[in-house]
Design a protein around this motif. Structure first.
Motif, PDB file in Angstrom:
ATOM      1  N   ARG A  15      -3.049  -1.093  -2.917  1.00  0.00           N
ATOM      2  CA  ARG A  15      -4.046  -2.050  -2.514  1.00  0.00           C
ATOM      3  C   ARG A  15      -3.824  -2.307  -1.041  1.00  0.00           C
ATOM      4  O   ARG A  15      -4.904  -2.348  -0.401  1.00  0.00           O
ATOM      5  CB  ARG A  15      -3.611  -3.235  -3.364  1.00  0.00           C
ATOM      6  CG  ARG A  15      -4.587  -4.325  -3.186  1.00  0.00           C
ATOM      7  CD  ARG A  15      -4.496  -5.355  -4.386  1.00  0.00           C
ATOM      8  NE  ARG A  15      -5.216  -6.588  -4.037  1.00  0.00           N
ATOM      9  CZ  ARG A  15      -4.693  -7.665  -3.485  1.00  0.00           C
ATOM     10  NH1 ARG A  15      -3.438  -7.722  -3.204  1.00  0.00           N
ATOM     11  NH2 ARG A  15      -5.452  -8.589  -3.416  1.00  0.00           N
ATOM     12  N   LEU A  16      -2.616  -2.422  -0.470  1.00  0.00           N
ATOM     13  CA  LEU A  16      -2.416  -2.709   0.729  1.00  0.00           C
ATOM     14  C   LEU A  16      -2.772  -1.587   1.801  1.00  0.00           C
ATOM     15  O   LEU A  16      -3.280  -1.502   2.590  1.00  0.00           O
ATOM     16  CB  LEU A  16      -0.831  -3.003   1.204  1.00  0.00           C
ATOM     17  CG  LEU A  16      -0.292  -3.259   2.428  1.00  0.00           C
ATOM     18  CD1 LEU A  16      -1.062  -4.515   3.027  1.00  0.00           C
ATOM     19  CD2 LEU A  16       1.035  -3.240   2.538  1.00  0.00           C
ATOM     20  N   ASP A  18      -5.179   0.983   1.223  1.00  0.00           N
ATOM     21  CA  ASP A  18      -6.566   1.188   1.332  1.00  0.00           C
ATOM     22  C   ASP A  18      -7.421   0.135   2.025  1.00  0.00           C
ATOM     23  O   ASP A  18      -8.353   0.387   2.750  1.00  0.00           O
ATOM     24  CB  ASP A  18      -7.059   1.321  -0.357  1.00  0.00           C
ATOM     25  CG  ASP A  18      -6.825   2.185  -1.204  1.00  0.00           C
ATOM     26  OD1 ASP A  18      -5.951   3.239  -0.429  1.00  0.00           O
ATOM     27  OD2 ASP A  18      -7.117   2.398  -2.225  1.00  0.00           O
ATOM     28  N   ALA A  19      -6.706  -1.373   1.946  1.00  0.00           N
ATOM     29  CA  ALA A  19      -7.037  -2.291   2.772  1.00  0.00           C
ATOM     30  C   ALA A  19      -6.870  -1.852   4.291  1.00  0.00           C
ATOM     31  O   ALA A  19      -7.790  -2.132   5.114  1.00  0.00           O
ATOM     32  CB  ALA A  19      -6.526  -3.537   2.407  1.00  0.00           C
ATOM     33  N   ARG A  22      -9.588   0.771   5.062  1.00  0.00           N
ATOM     34  CA  ARG A  22     -10.926   0.375   5.139  1.00  0.00           C
ATOM     35  C   ARG A  22     -10.955  -0.550   6.334  1.00  0.00           C
ATOM     36  O   ARG A  22     -12.259  -0.565   7.062  1.00  0.00           O
ATOM     37  CB  ARG A  22     -11.262  -0.733   3.860  1.00  0.00           C
ATOM     38  CG  ARG A  22     -12.485  -1.158   3.557  1.00  0.00           C
ATOM     39  CD  ARG A  22     -12.551  -1.638   1.992  1.00  0.00           C
ATOM     40  NE  ARG A  22     -12.213  -0.770   0.913  1.00  0.00           N
ATOM     41  CZ  ARG A  22     -11.301  -0.595   0.250  1.00  0.00           C
ATOM     42  NH1 ARG A  22     -10.354  -2.085   0.261  1.00  0.00           N
ATOM     43  NH2 ARG A  22     -11.032   0.093  -0.669  1.00  0.00           N
ATOM     44  N   ASP A  23     -10.084  -1.307   6.661  1.00  0.00           N
ATOM     45  CA  ASP A  23     -10.320  -2.130   7.833  1.00  0.00           C
ATOM     46  C   ASP A  23     -10.192  -1.249   9.214  1.00  0.00           C
ATOM     47  O   ASP A  23     -10.905  -1.587  10.271  1.00  0.00           O
ATOM     48  CB  ASP A  23      -9.041  -3.256   8.215  1.00  0.00           C
ATOM     49  CG  ASP A  23      -9.224  -4.370   7.392  1.00  0.00           C
ATOM     50  OD1 ASP A  23     -10.112  -4.710   6.803  1.00  0.00           O
ATOM     51  OD2 ASP A  23      -8.183  -4.930   6.879  1.00  0.00           O
ATOM     52  N   GLN A  59       1.074  -7.899   6.816  1.00  0.00           N
ATOM     53  CA  GLN A  59       0.492  -8.253   5.369  1.00  0.00           C
ATOM     54  C   GLN A  59       0.159  -9.913   5.127  1.00  0.00           C
ATOM     55  O   GLN A  59       1.102 -10.600   5.543  1.00  0.00           O
ATOM     56  CB  GLN A  59       1.481  -7.849   4.242  1.00  0.00           C
ATOM     57  CG  GLN A  59       0.811  -8.010   2.872  1.00  0.00           C
ATOM     58  CD  GLN A  59       1.910  -7.519   1.861  1.00  0.00           C
ATOM     59  OE1 GLN A  59       3.124  -7.549   1.776  1.00  0.00           O
ATOM     60  NE2 GLN A  59       1.395  -7.083   0.750  1.00  0.00           N
ATOM     61  N   LEU A  64      -3.197  -8.596   1.423  1.00  0.00           N
ATOM     62  CA  LEU A  64      -3.819  -7.621   2.064  1.00  0.00           C
ATOM     63  C   LEU A  64      -3.560  -7.329   3.352  1.00  0.00           C
ATOM     64  O   LEU A  64      -2.788  -8.181   4.024  1.00  0.00           O
ATOM     65  CB  LEU A  64      -5.304  -8.070   1.970  1.00  0.00           C
ATOM     66  CG  LEU A  64      -5.936  -7.868   0.440  1.00  0.00           C
ATOM     67  CD1 LEU A  64      -7.467  -8.403   0.417  1.00  0.00           C
ATOM     68  CD2 LEU A  64      -5.689  -6.621  -0.170  1.00  0.00           C
ATOM     69  N   HIS A  65      -4.113  -6.625   4.086  1.00  0.00           N
ATOM     70  CA  HIS A  65      -3.965  -5.920   5.325  1.00  0.00           C
ATOM     71  C   HIS A  65      -4.406  -6.957   6.363  1.00  0.00           C
ATOM     72  O   HIS A  65      -5.762  -7.157   6.438  1.00  0.00           O
ATOM     73  CB  HIS A  65      -4.420  -4.457   5.195  1.00  0.00           C
ATOM     74  CG  HIS A  65      -4.684  -4.050   6.972  1.00  0.00           C
ATOM     75  ND1 HIS A  65      -5.795  -3.964   7.712  1.00  0.00           N
ATOM     76  CD2 HIS A  65      -3.471  -3.604   7.651  1.00  0.00           C
ATOM     77  CE1 HIS A  65      -5.634  -3.440   8.932  1.00  0.00           C
ATOM     78  NE2 HIS A  65      -4.128  -3.188   8.824  1.00  0.00           N
ATOM     79  N   ALA A 107      -7.563  -6.634  11.362  1.00  0.00           N
ATOM     80  CA  ALA A 107      -8.662  -7.034  10.114  1.00  0.00           C
ATOM     81  C   ALA A 107      -9.546  -8.065  10.872  1.00  0.00           C
ATOM     82  O   ALA A 107      -9.192  -8.826  11.550  1.00  0.00           O
ATOM     83  CB  ALA A 107      -7.856  -7.307   9.018  1.00  0.00           C
TER      84      ALA A 107
END
Lengths: 213, 260
Positions: A15-16, A18-19, A22-23, A59, A64-65, A107
């Motif tokens: 989850r971390l 992919d975040a 994505r960012d 984190q 999340l990131h 982010a």
């Protein structure tokens, strides 16, 4: 909090991870318009992410990131030496005491405190592993952010104009800059050292044997 | 270790021919650091092992026969990292790893270890390790005090290893960049760092990075040694316009080029 992870360890933190990718897509493709590749899931990854780099990740409380950077040793393959040689005299820098730091990403919504925390981590890596310098690639906006944090790199080459300007620069470890960066990050020295030790299983600096309980 | 003593080792390393030469050198370094063992270990992608070290012959044979390469947490763990690793930090949780550790201690490897992972050109991977029998606190003190020198030594052994392996993999470039050449030339001529930085229109900070990169390419421990080696290899040419010399051949002054 700051986490230090090799790519191989991120398998356990999907989850971390992919975040973060994505960012990175949001920052490097959408906001900066760089020619980076984004996959069908909206994740920005390049060939250097496949070399098992070390990431420093901020984190957020929601897990999340919040921001990140990527590190590789300059004795092996690096982005600077393979893609930005024109900004570096045409000859690559190689040293076990110089690591490359790329993909500095914040982010959406992350402020200067996150940027300062990432620079703090960069300094802890230098302090902890006896590094002399970090060699980085960054965009024009980052030059302002680094200045604001009080951790400006020495720019050794740039290309492009305005917000499209890309630079290669060097940071040298300077212990005297640390208190200022800690203050801007809003993190205590002890806490930063705790995070480092939690990730690497050893203190940033070894203490004299007599001081160990 | 004093820079002077390490310089001597590095000069011997540079001159070493074949693995036998490296073997004598690693034994001398082990004695110098007063640790039980020191090992340079290059594992190629096809599983060939290459290197030198002070482990007993019995342990080396045992390692190969028992196929410990597949179990050894030092190899497995360091392959995925590039920062110096204390062996305590590795994953010893499996039964095979614990058995391996007991066997290693039985063979005199020691209960403590510290490894420098080396990432070379084209995905090349090697390890430089020291091991010893001592308590955790003393080991932390030892590795903390010598981390930088061990990182450099590990990478110099690897450069030599790549060179000796010949065409198995391309040799890393030893050619200095124009800026690196300029920096070393002016230092060799006796100019101070501040003056060299000014002449090259860069900051002292950037100058130090150029010197650092040149130092590594030249296999030198400090700036004085790097300058001497660059001269010896003909990468920089001295003469004429030395600021300090009065019509004499300019010599190196320790104070001007000493490592910070």
């Amino acid at each position: 909090m700051l986490r230090y992870h090799y790519a191989s360890e991120l398998r356990d933190l999907p989850r971390l991870r992919d975040a973060m990718f994505r960012d990175r897509a949001d920052q490097f493709r959408r906001r900066l318009g760089w020619a980076v590749s984004v996959d069908e899931n909206g994740l920005e990854r390049d060939e250097y992410d496949d070399l098992n780099p070390l990431y420093v990740i901020w984190q957020r409380p929601d897990g999340l990131h919040g921001g990140s950077m990527r590190f590789l040793p300059t004795t092996g393959r690096t982005m600077v030496n393979e893609h930005f040689l024109d900004l570096m005299d045409g000859v690559p820098l190689h040293s076990p005491l110089i690591w490359e730091c790329t993909r500095f990403c914040l982010a959406p919504g992350s402020d200067g405190r996150v940027a300062a925390a990432l620079m703090l981590a960069c300094g802890e890596l230098m302090r902890g592993f006896s590094l002399a310098h970090m060699l980085g690639v960054f965009d024009a906006r980052m030059v302002r952010i680094y200045r604001m944090i009080g951790a400006s790199p020495e720019i050794i080459g740039s290309a492009g104009q305005g917000r499209d300007r890309i630079s290669v620069g060097l940071w040298e470890y300077q212990g005297e800059a640390r208190p200022g960066v800690l203050r801007k990050a809003g993190i205590s020295s002890d806490l930063s050292e705790l995070w480092f030790e939690r990730s690497f299983g050893r203190p940033v600096q070894s203490r004299p044997a007599t001081a160990v309980a | 270790m004093t820079a002077h003593r390490l310089d001597g080792f590095l000069a011997r390393l540079e001159a070493a021919e074949g693995l036998e030469g490296l073997q004598g050198l690693i034994e001398a370094l082990r004695d110098h650091y007063r640790v039980d063992h020191m090992v340079y270990h290059w594992v190629s992608t096809d599983g060939q092992q290459y290197g030198c070290g002070t482990y007993s012959r019995d342990w080396c044979i045992r390692y190969v026969v028992a196929d410990y390469l597949r179990i050894d947490p030092v190899i497995i763990g360091c392959f995925q990292r590039f920062h110096p690793v204390d062996w305590k930090r590795l994953d010893w949780s499996s039964k095979a790893a614990r058995t391996f550790r007991a066997d290693a201690i039985e063979h005199g490897v020691g209960n403590q270890g510290f490894s420098i992972p080396v990432r070379g050109p084209n995905g090349q991977f090697a390890l430089f390790s020291v091991s010893h029998t001592t308590d955790d606190a003393s080991w932390a003190e030892f590795t903390g005090a010598h981390q930088r020198d061990l990182i450099l030594l590990g990478h110099f052994f690897n450069q030599k290893g790549l060179e000796l392996a010949g065409d198995r993999t391309p040799e890393p470039s030893k050619t200095l960049s124009p800026r690196e050449t300029d920096a070393l030339t002016f230092l060799a001529m006796g100019y101070g760092r501040a003056q060299v930085a000014e002449m090259l229109a860069i900051s002292e900070h950037t100058l130090r990075a150029y010197i650092e990169s040149a130092r590594f390419k030249l296999g030198a421990l400090n700036t004085t040694h790097a300058v001497a080696r660059a001269v010896a290899e003909g990468q920089i040419v001295l003469g004429g316009a030395s600021r300090a010399a009065k019509g004499d051949w300019p010599g190196l002054r320790e104070a001007d080029v000493a490592a910070e």
